[in-house]
Write a protein that holds these residues in place. Sequence first.
Motif, PDB file in Angstrom:
ATOM      1  N   GLY A 113     -14.714  -7.830 -10.614  1.00  0.00           N
ATOM      2  CA  GLY A 113     -13.800  -6.695 -10.731  1.00  0.00           C
ATOM      3  C   GLY A 113     -14.101  -5.610  -9.709  1.00  0.00           C
ATOM      4  O   GLY A 113     -13.194  -5.007  -9.134  1.00  0.00           O
ATOM      5  N   PHE A 114     -15.389  -5.360  -9.451  1.00  0.00           N
ATOM      6  CA  PHE A 114     -15.761  -4.365  -8.435  1.00  0.00           C
ATOM      7  C   PHE A 114     -15.369  -4.824  -7.032  1.00  0.00           C
ATOM      8  O   PHE A 114     -14.935  -4.019  -6.202  1.00  0.00           O
ATOM      9  CB  PHE A 114     -17.261  -4.082  -8.509  1.00  0.00           C
ATOM     10  N   VAL A 115     -15.515  -6.122  -6.773  1.00  0.00           N
ATOM     11  CA  VAL A 115     -15.094  -6.660  -5.469  1.00  0.00           C
ATOM     12  C   VAL A 115     -13.585  -6.504  -5.303  1.00  0.00           C
ATOM     13  O   VAL A 115     -13.090  -6.139  -4.232  1.00  0.00           O
ATOM     14  CB  VAL A 115     -15.509  -8.141  -5.337  1.00  0.00           C
ATOM     15  N   LEU A 116     -12.862  -6.760  -6.384  1.00  0.00           N
ATOM     16  CA  LEU A 116     -11.403  -6.636  -6.318  1.00  0.00           C
ATOM     17  C   LEU A 116     -10.997  -5.186  -6.056  1.00  0.00           C
ATOM     18  O   LEU A 116      -9.976  -4.929  -5.417  1.00  0.00           O
ATOM     19  CB  LEU A 116     -10.791  -7.131  -7.628  1.00  0.00           C
ATOM     20  N   TYR A 117     -11.790  -4.245  -6.551  1.00  0.00           N
ATOM     21  CA  TYR A 117     -11.505  -2.836  -6.269  1.00  0.00           C
ATOM     22  C   TYR A 117     -11.594  -2.561  -4.770  1.00  0.00           C
ATOM     23  O   TYR A 117     -10.785  -1.810  -4.206  1.00  0.00           O
ATOM     24  CB  TYR A 117     -12.488  -1.938  -7.028  1.00  0.00           C
ATOM     25  N   LEU A 118     -12.573  -3.164  -4.104  1.00  0.00           N
ATOM     26  CA  LEU A 118     -12.683  -3.020  -2.650  1.00  0.00           C
ATOM     27  C   LEU A 118     -11.439  -3.553  -1.961  1.00  0.00           C
ATOM     28  O   LEU A 118     -10.917  -2.951  -1.015  1.00  0.00           O
ATOM     29  CB  LEU A 118     -13.925  -3.750  -2.137  1.00  0.00           C
ATOM     30  N   PHE A 119     -10.950  -4.688  -2.456  1.00  0.00           N
ATOM     31  CA  PHE A 119      -9.802  -5.326  -1.813  1.00  0.00           C
ATOM     32  C   PHE A 119      -8.487  -4.630  -2.134  1.00  0.00           C
ATOM     33  O   PHE A 119      -7.497  -4.844  -1.433  1.00  0.00           O
ATOM     34  CB  PHE A 119      -9.749  -6.808  -2.190  1.00  0.00           C
ATOM     35  N   ARG A 120      -8.481  -3.804  -3.171  1.00  0.00           N
ATOM     36  CA  ARG A 120      -7.282  -2.988  -3.402  1.00  0.00           C
ATOM     37  C   ARG A 120      -6.989  -2.126  -2.180  1.00  0.00           C
ATOM     38  O   ARG A 120      -5.849  -2.069  -1.688  1.00  0.00           O
ATOM     39  CB  ARG A 120      -7.488  -2.088  -4.615  1.00  0.00           C
ATOM     40  N   GLY A 121      -8.021  -1.457  -1.684  1.00  0.00           N
ATOM     41  CA  GLY A 121      -7.840  -0.604  -0.506  1.00  0.00           C
ATOM     42  C   GLY A 121      -7.559  -1.414   0.745  1.00  0.00           C
ATOM     43  O   GLY A 121      -6.731  -1.024   1.586  1.00  0.00           O
ATOM     44  N   ILE A 122      -8.236  -2.556   0.893  1.00  0.00           N
ATOM     45  CA  ILE A 122      -8.042  -3.396   2.084  1.00  0.00           C
ATOM     46  C   ILE A 122      -6.606  -3.916   2.152  1.00  0.00           C
ATOM     47  O   ILE A 122      -5.949  -3.851   3.195  1.00  0.00           O
ATOM     48  CB  ILE A 122      -9.051  -4.569   2.062  1.00  0.00           C
ATOM     49  N   TYR A 123      -6.102  -4.417   1.015  1.00  0.00           N
ATOM     50  CA  TYR A 123      -4.725  -4.922   0.986  1.00  0.00           C
ATOM     51  C   TYR A 123      -3.723  -3.790   1.180  1.00  0.00           C
ATOM     52  O   TYR A 123      -2.700  -3.953   1.866  1.00  0.00           O
ATOM     53  CB  TYR A 123      -4.461  -5.628  -0.340  1.00  0.00           C
ATOM     54  N   HIS A 124      -3.991  -2.641   0.558  1.00  0.00           N
ATOM     55  CA  HIS A 124      -3.069  -1.512   0.654  1.00  0.00           C
ATOM     56  C   HIS A 124      -2.918  -1.071   2.112  1.00  0.00           C
ATOM     57  O   HIS A 124      -1.795  -0.929   2.617  1.00  0.00           O
ATOM     58  CB  HIS A 124      -3.582  -0.357  -0.211  1.00  0.00           C
ATOM     59  N   GLU A 125      -4.027  -0.855   2.787  1.00  0.00           N
ATOM     60  CA  GLU A 125      -3.957  -0.409   4.175  1.00  0.00           C
ATOM     61  C   GLU A 125      -3.273  -1.449   5.059  1.00  0.00           C
ATOM     62  O   GLU A 125      -2.363  -1.122   5.838  1.00  0.00           O
ATOM     63  CB  GLU A 125      -5.361  -0.139   4.721  1.00  0.00           C
ATOM     64  N   THR A 126      -3.675  -2.691   4.932  1.00  0.00           N
ATOM     65  CA  THR A 126      -3.216  -3.721   5.862  1.00  0.00           C
ATOM     66  C   THR A 126      -1.755  -4.071   5.655  1.00  0.00           C
ATOM     67  O   THR A 126      -0.977  -4.132   6.619  1.00  0.00           O
ATOM     68  CB  THR A 126      -4.083  -4.985   5.699  1.00  0.00           C
ATOM     69  N   VAL A 127      -1.363  -4.318   4.416  1.00  0.00           N
ATOM     70  CA  VAL A 127       0.004  -4.766   4.148  1.00  0.00           C
ATOM     71  C   VAL A 127       1.014  -3.657   4.394  1.00  0.00           C
ATOM     72  O   VAL A 127       2.078  -3.893   4.978  1.00  0.00           O
ATOM     73  CB  VAL A 127       0.118  -5.304   2.706  1.00  0.00           C
ATOM     74  N   MET A 128       0.705  -2.425   3.997  1.00  0.00           N
ATOM     75  CA  MET A 128       1.671  -1.347   4.189  1.00  0.00           C
ATOM     76  C   MET A 128       1.750  -0.895   5.648  1.00  0.00           C
ATOM     77  O   MET A 128       2.711  -0.236   6.041  1.00  0.00           O
ATOM     78  CB  MET A 128       1.330  -0.159   3.291  1.00  0.00           C
ATOM     79  N   ALA A 129       0.749  -1.238   6.455  1.00  0.00           N
ATOM     80  CA  ALA A 129       0.867  -0.992   7.896  1.00  0.00           C
ATOM     81  C   ALA A 129       1.833  -1.991   8.535  1.00  0.00           C
ATOM     82  O   ALA A 129       2.514  -1.675   9.512  1.00  0.00           O
ATOM     83  CB  ALA A 129      -0.508  -1.098   8.563  1.00  0.00           C
ATOM     84  N   LEU A 130       1.890  -3.201   7.952  1.00  0.00           N
ATOM     85  CA  LEU A 130       2.783  -4.260   8.439  1.00  0.00           C
ATOM     86  C   LEU A 130       3.530  -4.829   7.239  1.00  0.00           C
ATOM     87  O   LEU A 130       3.227  -5.927   6.772  1.00  0.00           O
ATOM     88  CB  LEU A 130       1.972  -5.350   9.136  1.00  0.00           C
ATOM     89  N   PRO A 131       4.508  -4.096   6.719  1.00  0.00           N
ATOM     90  CA  PRO A 131       5.140  -4.473   5.444  1.00  0.00           C
ATOM     91  C   PRO A 131       6.159  -5.600   5.574  1.00  0.00           C
ATOM     92  O   PRO A 131       7.366  -5.405   5.400  1.00  0.00           O
ATOM     93  CB  PRO A 131       5.805  -3.164   5.001  1.00  0.00           C
ATOM     94  N   CYS A 132       5.672  -6.778   5.886  1.00  0.00           N
ATOM     95  CA  CYS A 132       6.518  -7.963   5.964  1.00  0.00           C
ATOM     96  C   CYS A 132       5.892  -9.069   5.118  1.00  0.00           C
ATOM     97  O   CYS A 132       4.673  -9.116   4.945  1.00  0.00           O
ATOM     98  CB  CYS A 132       6.671  -8.450   7.408  1.00  0.00           C
TER      99      CYS A 132
END
Length: 676
Positions: A113-132
């Motif tokens: 669960g803590f690892v997934l918290y890290l990936f929340r930010g990683i996915y948020h930054e990456t996907v919303m920078a390239l929202p396709c």
Amino acid sequence: MKGVKKVLSNPALCQELDKSSWLWTPPGASRKKYESHDFAGYGSYDVKTTPSVSDIQSIDHSFHEKEQGEKKLGELEATAISGNDILSSTFYVSGLVSTSAGKLAPLCLTLVGFVLYLFRGIYHETVMALPCNGGTYNILLNCTSKQTASIAAVFAIIAYITTGVVSAIEAIAYLQTILPEDCQIDQQIATIALLFFFCLLTNLGMSESAFVAKSIFVIHVAVLSLLTILGVIYTIFNSELLFENWETPYPSVDAAGEVLTGTFFTAIFYGFSSAMLGVSGFETSSQFVEEQAAGVFPKTLKNMWVGVMVFNPLLSLVSFAAMPLQEIMDNKDTVLARMARVVGEWFQGCLFIPEHYVSLGSLFSFIISVDAFIVLAAALLTGYVGINGLIRRMSMDRCLPQFFLISNPWTGTDSFILCGFFLLCVSQVILLDSDVEALGGVYCYAFLTVMTIFALGNILLKIKRPTLPREITTSWLQSILGLVSVVIALLGNILGKPELLTYFFVYFLIIGTLVLVMFQRTQKTNLSFQIYTTMILALTTKKREIITIADTVKNFQDIPFVFFVKHDDLHMANKAVLYIRKNEQTNKIIFVHCNGTSTETSTSNLQDHVKLLDLLYPRIKISLLVVNSNFNATTVEWLSRSIEVPINAMFISCPDENFSIKKSQLRGIRIITSND
């Protein structure tokens, strides 16, 4: 705006772009004699066009109608589609983790669960920078080469295949708990039948409905919440077995073929590695980000994280209070159903309900099993829908054969993709003999590799696309910790189940070879041409066969690509040519400069530079088109229709914070160069 005409292709403009600006061999041109299929010819450098007002109005009207008629997915609907996938793993992850972590299974699930918290930010930054749509494939496509992005997509395809198979097997396992004891079903045949059922449904045109997904998700969360609350109450009053399980020794583990006595370290390391299976499906939301309303994507990440952080550790803890550790390990596929039976029987005794009236244990177990069957089946349907979108996107980008784009004439569905997915799933069921633990290992290899690549993509985005606007920016520490975490989990699965690497690489080679052949088909056809022409010339004087083959080779490459140039920048233009030459099978590049509404701005320097590039690369015809219009989504769509170039074959350099258009409005235009 009734009566607005539909914008069609402009053959005259296409012919003008295809016509050479040179009447003779230009000075400084290569003197090498090229084959007819190998020399693209010279481009045209002074083509100018102005979109008509009616064309622009027609496209604006179609955009407006689409926005008015298209309903984007809200938070609940989008979370439901993703959540049905990730929360379905709750039914089997607890038992799988217990086999390697023993009594530390709840702790391992909490660490995940803590690892997934890290990936929340990683996915948020990456996907919303390239929202396709496209997940890791889309990220790497805009940050690295097309080959690298396609390799990442191969891992995603394997992950889809295995998660579909695991979901189907687990659904059948829970279905078996509903049926009478004397009614036994063949798990392998039933799994293949379930896979075929959903293949048939999706081929008939049934896609995942937001309403159906939402209904299943709400019921599933309600069932899990009720089981968790009742389970926690049971644990508070019945903690004896929990402490007894805590006294059990750590389970022995297989480390690269050598059985090791269990220790705290092995339990944490291998337990954490297998517990990562509990976040399968976290990447699903990034596959359909374009269909989500503004601001919904980060909320789906948060909701999925909360579900994983709450349900997985608590239900694992309750199972230790309800069942002996050995029983959990022996029935790892149906732990929750058996745990629900124990909890229900205890509550029946507390409430003094006669057994002949109703059996709460059987009722609770039945509800859990039915819910498991439904939500696991929904996760299987998500796999069909997700793989269909990914394969279609790769086929449109010419990473996979074009026949995958052929629609079923009766239903309009992509039957080649869906049936191919079904056959690959069936092959896994047979090869691994419906072994959930083995399938989970193969899936972990693929899924964790996808997460590793996503973390690397986030780091590449920081390095190679620093000016790209984004909603949030995660710290370097968060990105690196996320990367290290999934690498550790991947290493643990490789050491724990090294024999499964064989199966994993078999599927990787099958799918990877198909992608490689598509990338190398022009080179291989050229080689075949050279060999065949040598044989024909040695045996006959007829050249008709040679001309036919040459035309075939040329048709492979006779597809134009567009690069939008904002300024007269020779360095940037040359980088674009090098990228397209390396990543795309084409012999035509059209540089497009949007000149605004002014027709008096000089583009002579840009014309000279395009001429120079055209002479430098004789195998590619490079032309220049000046469009007297502003660069925006309407102009891009008009150009796509006019010269018949799909938008996914159009490229730009990396925008910065002054870029006036949102990346999402450009609908798939690829970023291929940085602004350095």
